[in-house]
Write a protein that holds these residues in place. Sequence first.
Motif, PDB file in Angstrom:
ATOM      1  N   VAL A 106       5.619 -14.814 -16.580  1.00 36.09           N
ATOM      2  CA  VAL A 106       4.386 -15.204 -15.887  1.00 36.09           C
ATOM      3  C   VAL A 106       3.368 -14.069 -16.018  1.00 36.09           C
ATOM      4  N   PRO A 107       2.094 -14.379 -15.793  1.00 35.32           N
ATOM      5  CA  PRO A 107       1.086 -13.314 -15.822  1.00 35.32           C
ATOM      6  C   PRO A 107       1.372 -12.281 -14.736  1.00 35.32           C
ATOM      7  N   GLY A 108       0.817 -11.085 -14.917  1.00 39.00           N
ATOM      8  CA  GLY A 108       1.034  -9.967 -14.002  1.00 39.00           C
ATOM      9  C   GLY A 108       0.860 -10.308 -12.532  1.00 39.00           C
ATOM     10  N   PHE A 109      -0.175 -11.097 -12.211  1.00 37.25           N
ATOM     11  CA  PHE A 109      -0.479 -11.324 -10.791  1.00 37.25           C
ATOM     12  C   PHE A 109       0.558 -12.222 -10.101  1.00 37.25           C
ATOM     13  N   LEU A 110       1.477 -12.782 -10.886  1.00 38.18           N
ATOM     14  CA  LEU A 110       2.508 -13.650 -10.286  1.00 38.18           C
ATOM     15  C   LEU A 110       3.912 -13.061 -10.364  1.00 38.18           C
ATOM     16  N   LYS A 111       4.027 -11.879 -10.981  1.00 35.57           N
ATOM     17  CA  LYS A 111       5.367 -11.322 -11.181  1.00 35.57           C
ATOM     18  C   LYS A 111       6.115 -11.149  -9.867  1.00 35.57           C
ATOM     19  N   GLY A 112       7.333 -11.623  -9.862  1.00 33.73           N
ATOM     20  CA  GLY A 112       8.171 -11.425  -8.688  1.00 33.73           C
ATOM     21  C   GLY A 112       7.906 -12.398  -7.550  1.00 33.73           C
ATOM     22  N   LYS A 113       7.012 -13.352  -7.750  1.00 32.07           N
ATOM     23  CA  LYS A 113       6.696 -14.281  -6.661  1.00 32.07           C
ATOM     24  C   LYS A 113       7.535 -15.563  -6.750  1.00 32.07           C
ATOM     25  N   GLY A 114       8.338 -15.659  -7.800  1.00 32.73           N
ATOM     26  CA  GLY A 114       9.240 -16.802  -7.885  1.00 32.73           C
ATOM     27  C   GLY A 114       8.568 -18.110  -8.256  1.00 32.73           C
ATOM     28  N   GLN A 115       7.319 -18.075  -8.672  1.00 33.31           N
ATOM     29  CA  GLN A 115       6.664 -19.329  -9.038  1.00 33.31           C
ATOM     30  C   GLN A 115       6.174 -19.286 -10.494  1.00 33.31           C
ATOM     31  N   GLY A 116       5.809 -20.444 -10.995  1.00 35.11           N
ATOM     32  CA  GLY A 116       5.382 -20.534 -12.379  1.00 35.11           C
ATOM     33  C   GLY A 116       3.871 -20.588 -12.525  1.00 35.11           C
TER      34      GLY A 116
ATOM     35  N   ARG B 182       8.087 -19.104 -14.999  1.00 35.74           N
ATOM     36  CA  ARG B 182       7.829 -19.523 -16.375  1.00 35.74           C
ATOM     37  C   ARG B 182       6.347 -19.860 -16.517  1.00 35.74           C
ATOM     38  N   THR B 183       5.838 -19.767 -17.729  1.00 33.27           N
ATOM     39  CA  THR B 183       4.481 -20.208 -18.001  1.00 33.27           C
ATOM     40  C   THR B 183       4.523 -21.405 -18.933  1.00 33.27           C
ATOM     41  N   LEU B 184       3.801 -22.444 -18.557  1.00 33.91           N
ATOM     42  CA  LEU B 184       3.611 -23.547 -19.478  1.00 33.91           C
ATOM     43  C   LEU B 184       2.243 -23.351 -20.120  1.00 33.91           C
ATOM     44  N   GLN B 185       2.267 -23.043 -21.399  1.00 36.80           N
ATOM     45  CA  GLN B 185       1.033 -22.757 -22.129  1.00 36.80           C
ATOM     46  C   GLN B 185       0.614 -24.020 -22.882  1.00 36.80           C
ATOM     47  N   LEU B 186      -0.553 -24.531 -22.568  1.00 33.45           N
ATOM     48  CA  LEU B 186      -1.060 -25.724 -23.249  1.00 33.45           C
ATOM     49  C   LEU B 186      -2.055 -25.317 -24.326  1.00 33.45           C
TER      50      LEU B 186
END
Lengths: 242, 242, 242, 242, 242, 242
Positions: D51-61, D114-118
């Motif tokens: 995930v991008p930096g601002f979401l690291k460790g937050k458990g969300q995608g 995870r990141t879903l990249q479109l």
Amino acid sequence: MTTVTRPSGRAVDALRTIRITRDYTKHAEGSVLIECGDTKVICTASIEERVPGFLKGKGQGWMTAEYGMLPRSTHSRMDREAAKGKQSGRTQEIQRLIGRSLRAAFDLEAFGERTLQLDCDVIQADGGTRTASITGAMVAAYDAFSKLKARGAIETIPVKHFVAAISVGVYKGVPVLDLDYVEDSDCDTDMNVIMTDAGSFVEVQGTAEGAAFDRVAMNRLLDLAEGGIRDLVKLQKQALGL
Amino acid sequence: MTTVTRPSGRAVDALRTIRITRDYTKHAEGSVLIECGDTKVICTASIEERVPGFLKGKGQGWMTAEYGMLPRSTHSRMDREAAKGKQSGRTQEIQRLIGRSLRAAFDLEAFGERTLQLDCDVIQADGGTRTASITGAMVAAYDAFSKLKARGAIETIPVKHFVAAISVGVYKGVPVLDLDYVEDSDCDTDMNVIMTDAGSFVEVQGTAEGAAFDRVAMNRLLDLAEGGIRDLVKLQKQALGL
Amino acid sequence: MTTVTRPSGRAVDALRTIRITRDYTKHAEGSVLIECGDTKVICTASIEERVPGFLKGKGQGWMTAEYGMLPRSTHSRMDREAAKGKQSGRTQEIQRLIGRSLRAAFDLEAFGERTLQLDCDVIQADGGTRTASITGAMVAAYDAFSKLKARGAIETIPVKHFVAAISVGVYKGVPVLDLDYVEDSDCDTDMNVIMTDAGSFVEVQGTAEGAAFDRVAMNRLLDLAEGGIRDLVKLQKQALGL
Amino acid sequence: MTTVTRPSGRAVDALRTIRITRDYTKHAEGSVLIECGDTKVICTASIEERVPGFLKGKGQGWMTAEYGMLPRSTHSRMDREAAKGKQSGRTQEIQRLIGRSLRAAFDLEAFGERTLQLDCDVIQADGGTRTASITGAMVAAYDAFSKLKARGAIETIPVKHFVAAISVGVYKGVPVLDLDYVEDSDCDTDMNVIMTDAGSFVEVQGTAEGAAFDRVAMNRLLDLAEGGIRDLVKLQKQALGL
Amino acid sequence: MTTVTRPSGRAVDALRTIRITRDYTKHAEGSVLIECGDTKVICTASIEERVPGFLKGKGQGWMTAEYGMLPRSTHSRMDREAAKGKQSGRTQEIQRLIGRSLRAAFDLEAFGERTLQLDCDVIQADGGTRTASITGAMVAAYDAFSKLKARGAIETIPVKHFVAAISVGVYKGVPVLDLDYVEDSDCDTDMNVIMTDAGSFVEVQGTAEGAAFDRVAMNRLLDLAEGGIRDLVKLQKQALGL
Amino acid sequence: MTTVTRPSGRAVDALRTIRITRDYTKHAEGSVLIECGDTKVICTASIEERVPGFLKGKGQGWMTAEYGMLPRSTHSRMDREAAKGKQSGRTQEIQRLIGRSLRAAFDLEAFGERTLQLDCDVIQADGGTRTASITGAMVAAYDAFSKLKARGAIETIPVKHFVAAISVGVYKGVPVLDLDYVEDSDCDTDMNVIMTDAGSFVEVQGTAEGAAFDRVAMNRLLDLAEGGIRDLVKLQKQALGL
């Protein structure tokens, strides 16, 4: 006068050994290798038959400069600016300084709508690369104008006065001339002085990197610079056979 | 074998005069000035105690190269890539080629997690700057590894084989070795060949700039290159005192 | 001739299935989808009524190419070059190669001051995208010139000869034709060959990614390429109904 | 209700023919070709285990989108953004819109870090590329999550509701649904509406390119959009076999 | 009508205190400081005697806008876009919106081949910077055209109608007018509405940041915006003494 | 002492009217509007709880500065640097100068691993923007450190000495203090002097834009600067209530 033992063993008012080699490379109208101790800079002057937009149709010329360092001209390798995609603030500051200094030396209205492009590229750095660049570029520019005169494009070399540049600084509390890298890394104040052969100032840029310096130090630094510039101009003229 | 009068007066299979000067500048672990006729390139090799991200923790090293030309190394002044803010496609092509060629010469797994950074900077250009860069960088890299060995960081110099590079081309219908600028500007085909001292190919890049060339010309060009490379490797080893 | 079991099951001298679809999209003067096995590239040719600055007023035309990959045309997603703000060295190398190859196929002096702009965009990658691009762009360019002829702007299609491109390589020690991605990732030498329908070379670019290769391998690789190109040109002409 | 003869001959509330092809390319987790009349867009969804930096460790995608047009997807060739070195304001606006719309459709907290990249790449443009991108990306994203579920990484597909997008506009004074390029070039108002399958708004972006529009027109445009979205969601679900 | 306690204590349909100061700086033809509560934006309008390339020789004018935020106009310091070397997608979106909105207010064909360049620079941000920019730029543009008229360059001020802009949103389930930063950070839907003094729509941009919103909410938001715009236009005209 | 009639009517040694407004904007830890005649600069000081990479873990702080001009702060509109994608050489020179000057005023080892980020944004320019920036930033920085002290993060404000900056120049042959834009445009020499409240030099940057200047002029310029700085420091301290 107070004194100090310089790492280089030089007297406080002694320049490093200066060597000026003309026609260092074969394509440029003026091409000079200047060596100031271990600092080595290739200065080329290129004549281009055009001027920047803001001067078009005004019948006068222009001089401008660019500066670069080979990535391993320095103790540790620096990133290549072309690869990074931009010139650093330091590079831009230096090339603007070189340009202004050289424009002060020549009469821009006396060589037609042409640009004299100066390129100063540091092959090996040991302190004082910007001042070496200016001192060397003066000779390269003179050579380029000589070529222009030789092919009949101008009647006289449009020199107003010679300019040369040197650094002075306060090293361990004592003002000294022509700092090399070791001295520069350990000094409180660093000042670059650009003067004409008539002893007038073209630029003065002094920075207190450590302690601020007083008016007495300022005066001593300017005295040292004056002496150094006098010697450099002599060497420039010798190199040119003037 | 057909023949032709080359502008340089050289025989079809004659190299230009090659000069290799080691320790040309003082800071780099390896520093070579290579001169191939009027083409002059400074090749430095810098050792850095780190590897790119994709190799971290794999226990192996990396070699990569950058290439540049001083703005007035050429007949007319070129724009400075650092000022334009990007390296041209040509520059990137060349530095990728130098990197691949040098990686073929050394055993990347035998010098630890280090990067050998090669910088090839053209001081004066007269054709063949990319091949001169490779031939010179081989010597600079060898010197850098020698320093690494001298300070005990590696036990042997991790050379697999020497590589050298040369251009060949079809000039006025005749295959010739080592094109200078005048020949290069007027030739139909230009091919850069990089080979090992064992006579194997590392890279072949041939381009028909004018007429396409047939298999017979191809074979003759490869023969010429083989001869040239043999001589260049001899000169590299001589310069290194091997 | 030695042999090897290829992952694709193909004979050492067998091309993948090639499919060329013309008029794939509706706006471009020439628009081709070329499929080489699982590699799929859209090649468009656009006619623009202008030439680059260096050709203005010379009465001749120009051809140039750009290349791109959709971010997820590859196994793992690649960064989008438009988002990164620069084309990679690889991209630039490839588009320069496509441009040179196509300029060799057409007579630039025979279609006026126009630019034929080629765009090769990889939709799905499975090895050999640059050679597929060249082979497909040849057909798209031919179609664009046909349109130009149809509207009376030129009298004949300015083709000098057909060009096609193919890769060859040394896979597990054996020279093979037309590497797919799996083979390419595991081969020692990779060579891209661009030839005319007359069997002459336009470009040869060979790289020893693993072991350097000798003259015997070189000769065998060129033989394989010659055969592959012959078949590709046949397919190009069939697609065009020639 | 006033009426108008549309260039396309369609009724004011008629969509163009929509075709959704799944698994269009082979590498991406989700890969859809969506055709809305002559507008064709490849939408891929790539799953990345970060995930991008601002979401690291937050458990969300996270879900994000990029958008591009092939240079000759349009009537006249557009410059390639990768070659220009930057994405246009329009491109950035569109890809931000796609990203926001898709993030509204899925539960970002339900598929791990995870990141879903479109990636939405326009192959052929005939108006409505941004709305087609959103409608197609919805299907590609659903497919990608299905793969994630199939390999046991998530238990359910984290869809909150289906989203689809359509343009409406005021053409010759009459509100119409789903503008094609000819209509779009000649209309006063263009509005893109993104709605859920429950009939709620996710985004509304209306621009009066000619005359400003009143509240009555606004209401009629929203009615038309509502009808179009209902049909599009039906087609999305059909394509997915739901 | 449902209600809610807003952090600002305002009624659901209350604007913040608006202050419009003309001639805020001395060089620009129009220069306005607009304050909407704690949001402060300097809007300048500069007249340039040239048009972009695509309008040359067409006898009409152009209006365009740029937007920026001082790095510490926000709660935490933002990176300076000039230092990062690019404008964010958000910045580009906003400045495109300002430009479109102002072009809707004036008759581009009625002030000759001139460009009115709008610059909106946020000094202090507290929500609603883009709508404040549009409302303020309207006044600055009017002033600039007054100067143009005063010096005889045009006969009448080419205004078609006044435009103003305001945000509305769904805060804790309740539609409210003119969100400040605290409300904006905590709302489900945010919509920017740009209208003329005749009550027609120029732009509507609504985004459901949290839950999607239904048609009822949409209608209520548009009602609120209509009221706010009516008041803003009154303030613009008062400030201009109309 | 020679004299001259200045366009501003000021005595040769007179400063313009200086106004320093603290807490000009609400978010920054220090926020100052400094007005020197018609030159107006917003100086903010932001405290960030991190240091640049080269200082990590050394237990000391850092101060750095950025500088910008609103596009229409000047007589003719300047291009926005964020839109051009790069800061000019002049901008970089100035922000480096501001940073060095402020680092000379404070004890970097006395406020922990924090960065004080200074932003100097010119709202209206009438000469002397860089010196006004330094003089104003000194006050903003002091205020920011006061906040840091007030919240108990440091025990004393880590000021070593106050610094202020002023320009001096040779106008129509006569040395004068504090050049405004009209004077600056028509002067031979321009020198910026940054000094401490103890009367020592932090920076001296003098440029002969027309004729080179002699030692006598140099001395007079330094005298004038000394007087001006003394007054400026008084004003800084007054503003701070010290």
